[in-house]
Design an enzyme around this catalytic site. Structure first.
Site, PDB file in Angstrom:
ATOM      1  N   HIS A 117     -22.709  19.802  28.783  1.00 51.39           N
ATOM      2  CA  HIS A 117     -22.749  19.069  27.513  1.00 51.39           C
ATOM      3  C   HIS A 117     -23.842  19.663  26.622  1.00 51.39           C
ATOM      4  CE1 HIS A 117     -23.278  15.900  24.586  1.00 51.39           C
ATOM      5  NE2 HIS A 117     -22.080  15.476  24.930  1.00 51.39           N
ATOM      6  N   GLU A 140     -16.542  20.651  21.772  1.00 52.01           N
ATOM      7  CA  GLU A 140     -17.402  19.734  21.019  1.00 52.01           C
ATOM      8  C   GLU A 140     -18.311  20.539  20.094  1.00 52.01           C
ATOM      9  OE1 GLU A 140     -17.866  15.697  23.110  1.00 52.01           O
ATOM     10  OE2 GLU A 140     -19.459  16.995  23.826  1.00 52.01           O
TER      11      GLU A 140
END
Ligand code: PGA
Length: 277
Positions: free
Chosen positions: A111, A191
């Site tokens: 992430h 993302e």
């Protein structure tokens, strides 16, 4: 089992993964979000729902079916991070084996909030994981029998398309050790860093363009046939209002949802929208 199976109505199942980040602050609130999410997910026909709570709340989210070894749960449980080490003297770390033993079936790796340190003063400090560490984490996850949700995304967009090189290189190195035979246990979550935690999501046409590019990179690494089986999700400022367009116009297989996944009414509505697509 492959990541995406066919829903009751014959369409491709969508995947919605809720990344709770470091929220909420109490067990009571966590139990509330889990209960409401399970209730909503139990009514869905074409959507796989995964929640990724902070480590302490994981045992409260794990489906009972894990304990009784019954069929597919309404809500699968994921973790937000994992160590690439198997066991030993690694204070504060959590192994893939420990997570799998608890009933966790998905793990987010790479992430952006855990990747590169951000240089700008005043911005959220990050832990600074490298692409190579992320690659080792993804391998640890599949070796423990779970699905790796590999995040990737550029910090900024430039007019010259340099962000495409950034994305290509990030994916290639983050998948360096990842075996082709385990592709059914891989999900890629695109993302763009500038959208994560921001006000506005990427527009669906750009999502579509970028996911095509990601599929091309995966094809270069693994071969087209295998690469096209890997689900691609979009994440970054997703909410119940933009979820439908991002999936249909952006042509992604699902969503990685941050803030909206701990906002019960919004997340329930988002799940309902996705399930109609
Ligand atoms: P956001 O976060 O939905 O709050 O932008 C997405 C993510 O970090 O996965």
């Amino acid at each position: 089992m492959s990541n995406i199976t066919h829903g009751k109505k014959g369409g491709k199942r969508k995947i919605v993964i809720g990344n709770w980040k470091m929220n909420p602050q109490s067990l009571d609130e966590a139990k509330h979000i889990i209960a409401k999410t399970k209730k909503a997910a139990g009514k869905l026909e074409r959507t796989t729902v995964v929640v990724c709570p902070p480590f302490p709340f994981i045992p409260y989210a794990v489906p009972r079916s894990h304990l009784s070894r019954r069929a597919v749960p309404e809500v699968a449980v994921g973790a937000q991070n994992v160590s690439f080490e198997e066991s030993g003297a690694f204070t504060g770390e959590v192994s893939a084996g420990q997570l799998s033993n608890l009933g966790v079936s998905y793990v987010i790796v790479g992430h952006s909030e855990r990747r590169y340190p951000r240089p700008a003063a005043g911005s959220t400090p990050t832990v600074g994981e490298s692409d190579l560490e992320v690659s080792r984490k993804a391998v640890a996850v599949v070796q423990a029998g779970m699905t790796a949700v590999l995040c990737c995304g550029e910090k900024t967009r430039d007019g010259q398309g340099e962000y495409l090189d950034v994305l290509r290189s990030e994916l290639k190195v983050s998948l360096q050790a990842y075996p082709k035979k385990s592709l059914s246990k891989l999900i890629v979550a695109y993302e763009p860093i500038w959208a994560v935690g921001g006000k506005a999501a990427m527009t669906p046409d750009v999502v579509q363009e970028t996911t095509l590019f990601i599929k091309k990179v995966l094809s270069d690494i693994y071969g087209q046939h295998e690469a096209l089986t890997v689900p691609i999700l979009y994440g970054g400022a997703v909410n119940f209002r933009n979820a439908g367009d991002i999936i249909t116009l952006g042509q992604v297989d699902g969503l990685l949802v941050g803030r909206e996944s701990v906002n019960v009414p919004g997340f329930v509505e988002l799940l309902q929208v996705v399930d109609t697509l």
